[in-house]
Design an enzyme around this catalytic site. Structure first.
Site, mmCIF file in Angstrom:
data_model
loop_
_atom_site.group_PDB
_atom_site.id
_atom_site.type_symbol
_atom_site.label_atom_id
_atom_site.label_comp_id
_atom_site.label_asym_id
_atom_site.label_seq_id
_atom_site.Cartn_x
_atom_site.Cartn_y
_atom_site.Cartn_z
ATOM 1 N N ARG A 1 10.492 -13.109 3.842
ATOM 2 C CA ARG A 1 11.580 -12.773 4.740
ATOM 3 C C ARG A 1 11.419 -13.571 6.028
ATOM 4 N NH1 ARG A 1 10.967 -8.429 6.936
ATOM 5 N NH2 ARG A 1 9.055 -7.635 6.000
ATOM 6 N N TYR B 1 14.793 -16.655 -1.339
ATOM 7 C CA TYR B 1 13.722 -15.661 -1.470
ATOM 8 C C TYR B 1 14.274 -14.228 -1.492
ATOM 9 C CZ TYR B 1 9.912 -12.575 -0.544
ATOM 10 O OH TYR B 1 9.050 -11.516 -0.637
ATOM 11 N N LYS C 1 16.804 -4.993 1.172
ATOM 12 C CA LYS C 1 16.554 -4.765 2.602
ATOM 13 C C LYS C 1 17.858 -4.821 3.422
ATOM 14 C CE LYS C 1 12.037 -4.646 2.029
ATOM 15 N NZ LYS C 1 11.331 -3.352 2.036
ATOM 16 N N HIS D 1 12.351 3.121 5.058
ATOM 17 C CA HIS D 1 11.409 2.262 4.331
ATOM 18 C C HIS D 1 10.277 3.149 3.804
ATOM 19 C CE1 HIS D 1 8.680 -1.588 4.608
ATOM 20 N NE2 HIS D 1 9.219 -1.482 3.417
ATOM 21 N N SER E 1 5.047 -3.025 5.614
ATOM 22 C CA SER E 1 4.862 -3.905 4.466
ATOM 23 C C SER E 1 3.377 -4.188 4.244
ATOM 24 C CB SER E 1 5.602 -5.224 4.686
ATOM 25 O OG SER E 1 6.978 -4.988 4.699
ATOM 26 N N ALA E 2 2.981 -4.178 2.983
ATOM 27 C CA ALA E 2 1.597 -4.461 2.579
ATOM 28 C C ALA E 2 0.594 -3.444 3.123
ATOM 29 C CB ALA E 2 1.189 -5.886 2.951
ATOM 30 N N CYS E 3 1.041 -2.219 3.314
ATOM 31 C CA CYS E 3 0.135 -1.153 3.763
ATOM 32 C C CYS E 3 0.041 -0.015 2.746
ATOM 33 C CB CYS E 3 0.547 -0.634 5.127
ATOM 34 S SG CYS E 3 0.271 -1.824 6.443
ATOM 35 N N GLY E 4 0.457 -0.258 1.513
ATOM 36 C CA GLY E 4 0.106 0.674 0.447
ATOM 37 C C GLY E 4 1.187 1.592 -0.085
ATOM 38 N N LYS E 5 2.485 1.312 0.153
ATOM 39 C CA LYS E 5 3.528 2.190 -0.394
ATOM 40 C C LYS E 5 3.538 2.160 -1.921
ATOM 41 C CE LYS E 5 6.949 0.444 1.853
ATOM 42 N NZ LYS E 5 6.093 -0.457 2.625
ATOM 43 N N THR E 6 3.595 0.951 -2.481
ATOM 44 C CA THR E 6 3.687 0.861 -3.937
ATOM 45 C C THR E 6 2.445 1.485 -4.581
ATOM 46 O OG1 THR E 6 5.122 -1.070 -3.794
ATOM 47 C CG2 THR E 6 3.948 -0.748 -5.879
ATOM 48 N N ASP F 1 9.785 2.010 -2.294
ATOM 49 C CA ASP F 1 10.053 1.186 -1.103
ATOM 50 C C ASP F 1 11.140 1.750 -0.188
ATOM 51 O OD1 ASP F 1 9.245 -1.367 0.191
ATOM 52 O OD2 ASP F 1 11.352 -1.903 -0.085
ATOM 53 N N ARG G 1 5.448 -12.067 -5.744
ATOM 54 C CA ARG G 1 6.029 -10.773 -6.136
ATOM 55 C C ARG G 1 6.290 -10.686 -7.634
ATOM 56 N NH1 ARG G 1 7.076 -6.912 -1.716
ATOM 57 N NH2 ARG G 1 6.266 -8.086 0.044
ATOM 58 N N ARG H 1 -2.023 0.451 9.359
ATOM 59 C CA ARG H 1 -3.353 -0.101 9.142
ATOM 60 C C ARG H 1 -4.075 -0.081 10.484
ATOM 61 N NH1 ARG H 1 -5.153 -3.843 4.993
ATOM 62 N NH2 ARG H 1 -3.282 -3.753 3.716
ATOM 63 N N PHE I 1 -6.894 4.595 -2.280
ATOM 64 C CA PHE I 1 -6.267 4.547 -3.614
ATOM 65 C C PHE I 1 -6.227 5.949 -4.245
ATOM 66 C CE2 PHE I 1 -7.810 0.333 -2.470
ATOM 67 C CZ PHE I 1 -6.643 -0.391 -2.623
ATOM 68 N N GLY I 2 -6.755 6.116 -5.471
ATOM 69 C CA GLY I 2 -6.671 7.416 -6.153
ATOM 70 C C GLY I 2 -7.288 8.556 -5.343
ATOM 71 N N GLU I 3 -8.294 8.230 -4.525
ATOM 72 C CA GLU I 3 -8.953 9.268 -3.720
ATOM 73 C C GLU I 3 -8.027 9.810 -2.622
ATOM 74 O OE1 GLU I 3 -11.442 10.376 -5.012
ATOM 75 O OE2 GLU I 3 -12.886 8.858 -5.691
#
Ligand code: GTP
Ligand code: MN
Ligand code: MN
Length: 609
Positions: free
Chosen positions: A84, A223, A232, A252, A274-279, A299, A391, A422, A517-519
């Site tokens: 983006r 892109y 978006k 978001h 972005s890139a902080c763990g949503k997915t 997302d 992606r 983060r 993660f899973g924890e």
């Protein structure tokens, strides 16, 4: 209106709509951009075959090995067109103040003139596709429809994965229905006989939104975030402006369904930058016995109050557009299982010698591959096989963790809203807001360290309110007020509880204090138990944090000291945070709500700062 008046379109059979205003718009854009032909996208399998075939022929796509990734393609972009472009993204509201201090702004008619000049003849030598789509379920009471005009086949096939695209959406628009106009061009016309390049684009880029007109104009980039205008551009920037006018929220956020050992379901929405763990969180596999999780969305969440007074969330999307690097069988097995079923488009990853994809962090590092720039690559190359923002684009319906109700137009009732970023210091693993307005304050002050800048430089934190900084379609101060007002007008007992989480706090030696993660399911469990008034917490100046005993760390492979450090509220660190928040609020400026200022004053008082 007949096809005869649309330049490039011949034969009435090719016009699958009688929507006069839509046809007039298509004709007007075709006249301006001068494509060789105009084609309505129907979303069929045959169309997918035809367009992916055309992309392979053009050298844009490589078909992957059908035994590894059936019906899947790799399309690597021009190295200049990989993300983006926030500096080229505009909110062109009539008044500058309505775009707010966080967005680029230009006077709308000035922008339209400037971009019309760019659009003039920009589709020469190409086909213009008319791509009808719907964000959210087609059978919603008020389906959110759009039409994207684009000269990119990559966009058409990606839109088919990411949205409910094609004839069914066009039928919903009907003969005179409302739809969001979304115009996209690569800005790469072809002269007579000129050979095409694999990834056409233009150095000049504009990603422009006209929020009052509910219109999107995008130019120069192929892109995803700049070109797949349903995501978006529509579902966050335009939808946030709609939501402000109509009394709902476009956020978001991931949406997660957590199921307790008693089989009770709780729906949780979470906003991380972005890139902080949503997915990752959306597809979590809980590590604690008896707890299960399912996915609603990863997302974007559209949330509105239901007749019962609860806040309901809908996932407007139909596909995942996930960050590839770091995705693997250990960190996100559900994403891997989704991808392995095929029907995917990959962008900017490496291709192995046996026709599969590979990226940094994936198991089975190959000895040789072709990297995202098309060069030979080996583990010794010292370069990335995949671009850090590469992606995967894959249908959500293939994800094994999808909840059965993921596409229910009613949405799901939200019990908790999580904000997070983060932060290697200051912000505890989890904090519960004192009430709704305090929760809005937490969201308004979310800060996050950019990964590259994170190591080393203490204090370089970018404020990313509700993780919406790059996606807000109007003034950020009005946005905070809108959040406060929604809570004020609601039945407080039915409002979601708000929490602030931080998976990224670090110890002295820079190690993560919390395994993540899973924890993270342990934190979710505490959150649910707080909602049920079953878990203990300690009042601190910043909100309620778990007591050491309240957080279930049974079987956790982390020391009690690290957990305590992850949970700690350090008042010196928080006092150091105050001037940073002040600086951010100064930037927000005149529209900062009194309610937010009140919360800030109360926090300072509690901290003795
Ligand atoms: P967008 O799709 O760009 O909006 O981002 P996203 O929020 O979906 O980010 P995503 O889930 O793709 O973020 C992945 C990054 O966060 C990777 O670098 C992961 O390793 C990291 N990550 C995710 N969850 C955790 C966690 O619980 N702990 C730690 N330490 N890292 C995590
Ligand atoms: Mn995102
Ligand atoms: Mn994501």
């Amino acid at each position: 209106m007949t096809s005869a008046t649309i330049p490039g379109l011949s034969g009435t059979d090719n016009v699958p709509t009688r929507h006069k205003e839509l046809l007039a718009w298509v004709a007007q854009v075709a006249e301006l951009t001068e494509p060789d032909s105009v084609v309505f996208a129907d979303g069929s399998d045959a169309e997918w075959e035809r367009l992916t075939g055309k992309l392979v022929e053009a050298g844009t796509f490589t078909r992957l090995n059908d035994e590894k990734k059936p019906n899947s393609f790799l399309g690597n972009s021009d190295p200049s067109d990989v993300a983006r472009v926030e500096s080229r993204t505009y909110i062109c509201s009539k008044e500058e103040i309505d775009a707010g201090p966080t967005n680029n702004w230009m006077e709308p008619s000035e922008m339209r003139t400037l971009m019309s000049d760019l659009y003039r003849g920009c589709m020469r030598g190409r086909t213009m596709y008319v791509v009808p789509f719907c964000m959210g379920p087609l059978d919603a009471a008020d389906p959110k429809l759009g039409v994207e005009l684009t000269d990119s086949e990559y966009v058409v096939v990606s839109m088919r994965v990411m949205t409910r695209m094609g004839q069914a959406a066009l039928d919903k628009i009907g003969d005179d229905g409302f739809y969001v106009k979304a115009l996209h061009s690569l800005g790469a016309p072809l002269a007579e006989g000129q050979a095409d390049v694999p990834w056409p684009c233009n150095d000049t880029k504009y990603i422009t939104h006209f929020p009052e007109d509910r219109e999107i104009w995008s130019y120069g980039s192929g892109y995803g975030g700049n070109a797949l205008l349903g995501k978006k551009c529509y579902s966050l920037r335009i939808a946030s402006a709609m939501a402000h006018d109509e009394g709902w929220l476009a956020e978001h956020m991931l949406i997660l369904k957590l199921i307790s050992p008693e089989d009770k379901a709780y729906y949780i929405a979470a906003a991380f930058p972005s890139a902080c763990g949503k997915t990752n969180l959306a597809m979590i596999q809980p590590t604690i016995p008896g707890w299960r999780a399912e996915t609603i969305g990863d997302d974007i969440a559209w949330m509105r109050f239901g007749e019962d007074g609860r806040l309901y969330a809908v996932n407007p999307e139909y596909g995942f557009f996930g960050v590839a690097p770091g995705t693997n069988w250990d960190s996100n097995p559900n994403a891997m299982k989704t991808i392995d079923q095929g029907n995917s488009v990959f962008t900017n990853v490496g291709m192995t010698d046996d026709g599969d994809v590979w990226w940094e962090g994936l198991e089975g590092k190959p000895d040789h591959l072709i990297d995202w720039k098309g060069n030979d690559w080996t583990p010794e190359s010292g370069t990335d096989a995949a671009h850090p923002n590469s992606r995967y684009c894959v249908p959500m319906a293939q994800c094994p963790s999808m909840a059965p109700e993921w596409d229910d137009p009613k949405g799901v009732p939200i019990s908790a809203i999580l904000f997070g970023g983060r932060r290697k210091t200051t912000v505890p693993l989890v904090t519960e807001a004192r009430d709704w307005q305090h929760g809005v304050f937490m969201g308004a002050t979310v800060g996050s360290e950019q990964t590259a800048a994170a190591e080393g430089t203490v204090g370089t934190v970018r404020r990313d309110p509700m993780a919406m900084l790059p996606f807000l379609g109007y003034n950020v101060g009005d946005y905070f007020q809108h959040w406060i007002d929604l809570g004020k007008n609601a039945d407080e007992s039915k409002l979601p509880k708000v929490f602030y989480v931080n998976w990224f706090r670090r110890g002295d030696d820079k190690r993560f204090l919390w395994p993540g993660f899973g924890e993270n399911s342990r934190v979710l469990k505490w959150i649910v138990e707080r909602i049920e008034h079953k878990a203990a917490g300690i009042e601190t100046p910043i909100g309620v944090v778990p007591t050491a005993e309240a957080l279930d760390i049974d079987g956790l492979d982390t020391t009690v000291e690290d957990v305590a450090e992850a949970l700690a509220v350090n008042s010196d660190e928080w006092k150091a945070e105050i001037p940073l928040i002040q600086e951010w609020f100064d930037f927000v400026g005149e529209k900062l709500p009194t309610g937010i200022q009140d919360e800030f004053d109360a926090l300072k008082q509690r901290l003795g700062a």
